[in-house]
Design an enzyme around this catalytic site. Structure first.
Site, PDB file in Angstrom:
ATOM      1  N   ALA A 104      -1.211 -39.008  79.584  1.00 42.73           N
ATOM      2  CA  ALA A 104      -1.107 -38.040  80.669  1.00 42.73           C
ATOM      3  C   ALA A 104      -2.353 -37.171  80.779  1.00 42.73           C
ATOM      4  CB  ALA A 104       0.123 -37.161  80.461  1.00 42.73           C
ATOM      5  N   GLY A 107      -4.795 -35.441  75.918  1.00 37.05           N
ATOM      6  CA  GLY A 107      -5.430 -35.597  74.611  1.00 37.05           C
ATOM      7  C   GLY A 107      -4.482 -35.961  73.479  1.00 37.05           C
ATOM      8  N   ALA A 111      -5.316 -35.784  69.421  1.00 34.95           N
ATOM      9  CA  ALA A 111      -4.627 -34.775  68.603  1.00 34.95           C
ATOM     10  C   ALA A 111      -3.893 -35.431  67.436  1.00 34.95           C
ATOM     11  CB  ALA A 111      -3.655 -33.968  69.468  1.00 34.95           C
ATOM     12  N   ASP A 152     -12.418 -35.285  74.040  1.00 39.27           N
ATOM     13  CA  ASP A 152     -11.050 -35.014  73.578  1.00 39.27           C
ATOM     14  C   ASP A 152     -11.021 -34.643  72.098  1.00 39.27           C
ATOM     15  OD1 ASP A 152     -10.292 -35.740  76.102  1.00 39.27           O
ATOM     16  OD2 ASP A 152      -8.680 -37.077  75.455  1.00 39.27           O
TER      17      ASP A 152
HETATM   18  O1  PMV Z   1      -7.789 -36.419  79.383  1.00 38.30           O
HETATM   19  P1  PMV Z   1      -7.953 -37.856  79.123  1.00 38.30           P
HETATM   20  O2  PMV Z   1      -7.627 -38.271  77.749  1.00 38.30           O
HETATM   21  O3  PMV Z   1      -7.366 -38.744  80.180  1.00 38.30           O
HETATM   22  O4  PMV Z   1      -9.526 -37.967  79.147  1.00 38.30           O
HETATM   23  C1  PMV Z   1     -10.214 -38.584  80.142  1.00 38.30           C
HETATM   24  C2  PMV Z   1     -11.554 -37.997  80.274  1.00 38.30           C
HETATM   25  C3  PMV Z   1     -12.536 -38.994  80.832  1.00 38.30           C
HETATM   26  O5  PMV Z   1     -13.693 -38.260  81.159  1.00 38.30           O
HETATM   27  C4  PMV Z   1     -11.997 -39.673  82.053  1.00 38.30           C
HETATM   28  C5  PMV Z   1     -12.869 -40.018  79.779  1.00 38.30           C
HETATM   29  C6  PMV Z   1     -13.676 -39.494  78.612  1.00 38.30           C
HETATM   30  O6  PMV Z   1     -13.759 -40.229  77.626  1.00 38.30           O
HETATM   31  O7  PMV Z   1     -14.244 -38.410  78.686  1.00 38.30           O
END
Ligand code: PMV
Length: 313
Positions: A104, A107, A111, A152
């Site tokens: 979603a 992170g 985590a 993340d």
């Molecule tokens: O919030 P997430 O886990 O969907 O992170 C995505 C963030 C992106 O920039 C799309 C991918 C990344 O590795 O930074």
């Protein structure tokens, strides 16, 4: 030996997702209302070296040995053992629970890794410093996400708002004036790897166009940093709106995200955008604190399956 536990918060990306994979800056902040937790207990009667892994939320109950080495939990555990150069591991059970919504954009995978790496290194008598915890979690993120930027693992390890550029030292942000976000979940599971992969294909097909999109997102993130550090909270709303607009052009929004963003603005949010990988998952709205509840209700009425109100400080 008493049980040892460690946890790590969820996160949202405030600005810069996707462009951050291509070297532009992004800003992310922890969401402490949700977290991943890992507990390790010694099994004095267990076979020497046997590590049992339990993750009841995903129905996992296994020994480390029986897990696929590419399983993210196996990778987090093996990575920690390898980093510590520990030869003999006392038999133990690692139990993982998490309240962070999965797939979603909050992170959850990072985590979980951070909690496991922290708890296991503490159990083995060598608690790892944040920098190392984050680096090990990044290796696991690569299994989940293919080509993650690394934002993340950084934000959930340090549990502070961060300004992040891939490959550069992390910068913790000083938030001059706290601000309130309502996070709305479309309820659509959207694995980040898929969205990142499709953006990569589109970038390969139309490099200069996509580089221009990423450039403008990077500029938005830079302006947002100044606004956050100087207390210019009212500037953040329009910057979120602008960031959402470019993310739509990149092709990572969807009808459900767009309608939550519109519902938030109509209900009085100062700005709103999707957050994370997109195509589902969550959006965030910057809200006047006194109207947070009303805006959360408007999001629920517009289809959000969950809302979380959080203060970034
Ligand atoms: O919030 P997430 O886990 O969907 O992170 C995505 C963030 C992106 O920039 C799309 C991918 C990344 O590795 O930074």
């Amino acid at each position: 030996m008493p049980a040892i536990s460690a946890s790590a918060p969820g996160k949202v990306i405030l600005f810069g997702e996707h462009a951050v994979v291509y070297g532009r800056p992004a800003i992310a902040a922890p969401v402490t209302q949700v977290k991943a937790k890992a507990i390790v207990t010694a099994n004095p009667r267990g076979a020497p070296g046997e590590i049992r892994v339990q993750a009841p939320g995903v129905g996992l109950e296994s020994t480390l040995e029986a897990l696929d080495p590419a399983h993210p939990l196996a990778a987090a555990i093996q990575g920690t053992v390898y980093a510590l150069k520990v030869k003999r591991i006392p038999a133990c059970t690692i139990r993982i629970t998490s309240t962070i919504p999965v797939a979603a954009g909050m992170g959850s995978s990072a985590a979980v890794s951070v909690a496991v790496i922290r708890v296991l290194s503490a159990f083995l008598g060598h608690p790892l410093p944040d920098e190392k915890v984050s680096a090990l979690a990044y290796e696991v993120e690569k299994i989940h996400h293919g080509t993650p930027s690394g934002i993340d693992n950084v934000v959930v390890t340090y549990a502070r708002p961060v300004y992040f550029i891939k490959g550069k030292p992390i910068e913790v942000l000083e938030v001059e004036r706290a601000f309130t976000l309502v996070i709305g979940d479309t309820g659509i599971a959207s694995p980040t790897a898929a969205a990142v992969g499709e953006v990569r294909k589109a970038w390969q097909a139309e490099k200069s166009q996509y580089e221009a999109y990423f450039e403008s997102i990077g500029a938005i993130a830079q302006s947002a940093r100044q606004a956050i550090e100087s207390g210019g909270v009212e500037l953040l709303g329009p910057l979120m709106d602008a960031n959402h607009g470019v993310l739509r052009k990149i092709g990572v929004s969807c009808a459900e995200l767009d309608s939550l963003v519109v519902a938030a603005r109509r209900a009085g949010a100062w700005g709103a955008k999707l957050c994370g990988g997109g195509r589902g998952g969550n959006m965030i709205a910057l809200v006047p604190p006194a109207r947070a509840e009303e805006i959360a209700k408007a999001l629920a009425a517009a289809g959000a399956v969950r809302t979380i109100t959080t203060v970034i400080k």
